[in-house]
Design an enzyme around this catalytic site. Structure first.
Site, PDB file in Angstrom:
ATOM      1  N   GLY A 163       0.835  -1.195   0.000  1.00 59.25           N
ATOM      2  CA  GLY A 163       0.000   0.000   0.000  1.00 59.25           C
ATOM      3  C   GLY A 163       0.865   1.238   0.000  1.00 59.25           C
TER       4      GLY A 163
ATOM      5  N   GLY B  53       3.276   0.854   3.189  1.00 61.88           N
ATOM      6  CA  GLY B  53       4.083  -0.315   3.506  1.00 61.88           C
ATOM      7  C   GLY B  53       3.733  -1.520   2.667  1.00 61.88           C
TER       8      GLY B  53
ATOM      9  N   VAL C  11       3.093  -6.032   2.720  1.00 66.32           N
ATOM     10  CA  VAL C  11       2.564  -7.113   3.543  1.00 66.32           C
ATOM     11  C   VAL C  11       3.101  -8.439   3.022  1.00 66.32           C
ATOM     12  CG1 VAL C  11       0.502  -8.274   4.407  1.00 66.32           C
ATOM     13  CG2 VAL C  11       0.434  -5.809   3.952  1.00 66.32           C
TER      14      VAL C  11
ATOM     15  N   ASP D 288     -12.531   4.593   6.184  1.00 66.86           N
ATOM     16  CA  ASP D 288     -12.099   4.128   4.860  1.00 66.86           C
ATOM     17  C   ASP D 288     -12.653   2.734   4.571  1.00 66.86           C
ATOM     18  OD1 ASP D 288     -10.863   4.576   2.440  1.00 66.86           O
ATOM     19  OD2 ASP D 288      -8.877   3.926   3.100  1.00 66.86           O
TER      20      ASP D 288
ATOM     21  N   LYS E 296     -14.217   0.167   2.429  1.00 68.51           N
ATOM     22  CA  LYS E 296     -14.325  -0.076   0.987  1.00 68.51           C
ATOM     23  C   LYS E 296     -13.910  -1.519   0.728  1.00 68.51           C
ATOM     24  CE  LYS E 296      -9.688   1.876   0.156  1.00 68.51           C
ATOM     25  NZ  LYS E 296      -8.901   2.892  -0.597  1.00 68.51           N
TER      26      LYS E 296
ATOM     27  N   ASN F 253     -10.464  -2.833   1.733  1.00 66.79           N
ATOM     28  CA  ASN F 253     -10.125  -2.924   3.152  1.00 66.79           C
ATOM     29  C   ASN F 253     -10.986  -3.938   3.897  1.00 66.79           C
ATOM     30  OD1 ASN F 253      -8.110  -1.022   2.887  1.00 66.79           O
ATOM     31  ND2 ASN F 253      -9.407   0.702   3.477  1.00 66.79           N
TER      32      ASN F 253
END
Length: 350
Positions: free
Chosen positions: A31, A34, A36, A145, A147, A150
């Site tokens: 993202g 950062g 993952v 946020d 959506k 997420n």
């Protein structure tokens, strides 16, 4: 006489957690702040998701306060439908969050792969998400946020809210006014800066429900200005095949979540109806909310365990393009915090 073989240094699992405690497995996402990757704890063999954020990049993007705030919020949270924090630590280069691993991919990935979802599947996900949002709001936390990107699925198909990077505490006495989130999912009161609290998450949830059922968002525009005007002014329109995809009760629920007057929005409502209003709504009739919370209801959509439910290019980028690949490094000893910038010192201390 032969040279002695170098033995790896013993890992102290009773001490503070660090990157040496984990096997680093494949990369699964990235993202703005950062990356993952999947990791496995060397002692317990438990799999987790490791989110790591480069400190220097964080300072450059003026995101230090967000990272500190995200960690503090995650420490307050533990819920069946949230991606929960299990460990947090740092080295000289990165901050690390060790989180619950979700192997089912995010809802954006599944929307892109197969398009609109059956109404029954969406209603099931909405029931789990309503419980998660009600929990967050009880902690005075607004996500801001919500959506498809997420919302992650576990391997069985249960949803989990992730990415608390712009989540904040709210107070009814002092409303929030900052414009934050993803424009297509922002509530009208965020765009007008007239003050808001947890009701913005219910609007975003309505946008998500519409998008999952119909494969497109309810408000659209070719430019940000057009999109803003659509959110603020346009009537809610239904696709021509609405009757085939969504029941009248489902349409009423979506319309109630997308009520522009935030005081009468489903999930919030003046007078504090909250989750109770959702539970008695006709669309959710028949939902056993206690069983849903205990994850005893079988999800109608189960991710394919034989397929990678994420974009495989993340792994390729890590292998081919990363100049400084992640690896466990010992911290520098005797570092004087006074020599660090204010932002770097903030990360070290907080």
């Amino acid at each position: 006489m032969g040279a002695a073989c170098c033995r790896p240094e013993a890992i102290d699992f009773s001490g503070e957690v660090n990157l040496f405690h984990f096997f680093l497995l494949r990369s699964v996402g990235k993202g703005a702040f950062g990356k993952v990757r999947v990791v496995q704890h060397k002692q317990t063999k438990t799999l987790y998701a490791l989110k790591y954020i480069n400190k220097a990049k964080c300072v450059k993007m003026k995101a230090v306060a967000n990272i500190v705030q995200e960690r503090r919020l995650l420490e307050e949270i533990d819920h069946p439908f949230v991606v929960n924090l299990r460990y947090a630590f740092q080295d000289d280069e990165n901050c690390f969050f060790v989180l619950d691993l979700m192997l089912g991919g995010d809802l954006r990935f599944h929307l892109d792969r197969q398009g609109a979802m059956p109404e029954a599947t969406v209603r099931f996900w909405m029931s789990e998400l309503c419980l998660a949002l009600d929990y967050l709001h009880s902690k005075k936390i607004v996500h801001r946020d919500i959506k498809p990107d997420n919302i992650l699925l576990d391997e069985k198909g249960h949803v989990h809210i992730t990415d608390f990077n712009i989540a904040v505490h709210f107070s009814e006495r002092r409303m929030l006014t900052g414009v934050a989130g993803s424009l297509a999912y922002m509530a009208p009161e965020v765009l007008t800066k007239r003050g808001y609290s947890q009701q913005v998450d219910w609007w975003s949830l309505g946008v998500v429900a519409y998008e999952l059922i119909f494969g497109k968002r309810p408000f659209r525009g070719r430019t940000n200005t057009n999109l803003t005007e659509s959110i603020m002014m346009e009537q809610l329109h239904w696709p021509e095949d609405v009757a085939a995809k969504c029941s009248p009760e489902g349409q009423k629920a979506i319309r109630a979540f997308l009520e522009r007057d935030m005081h009468y929005r489903l999930g919030y409502k003046l007078g504090g109806g909250g989750l109770e209003d959702i539970k008695v709504h006709p669309w959710f009739r028949g939902v056993d909310w206690d069983a849903v919370l205990r994850k005893e209801v079988h999800p109608p959509f189960e991710p394919d365990p034989k397929k990678a439910n994420f974009d495989a290019t993340h792994e390729l980028e890590e292998l081919l393009l990363e100049e400084n690949p992640l690896k466990a490094r010992k911290r520098k000893q005797g570092q004087d915090l006074g020599t660090l910038s204010k932002e770097m010192r903030m990360m070290e201390e907080q």
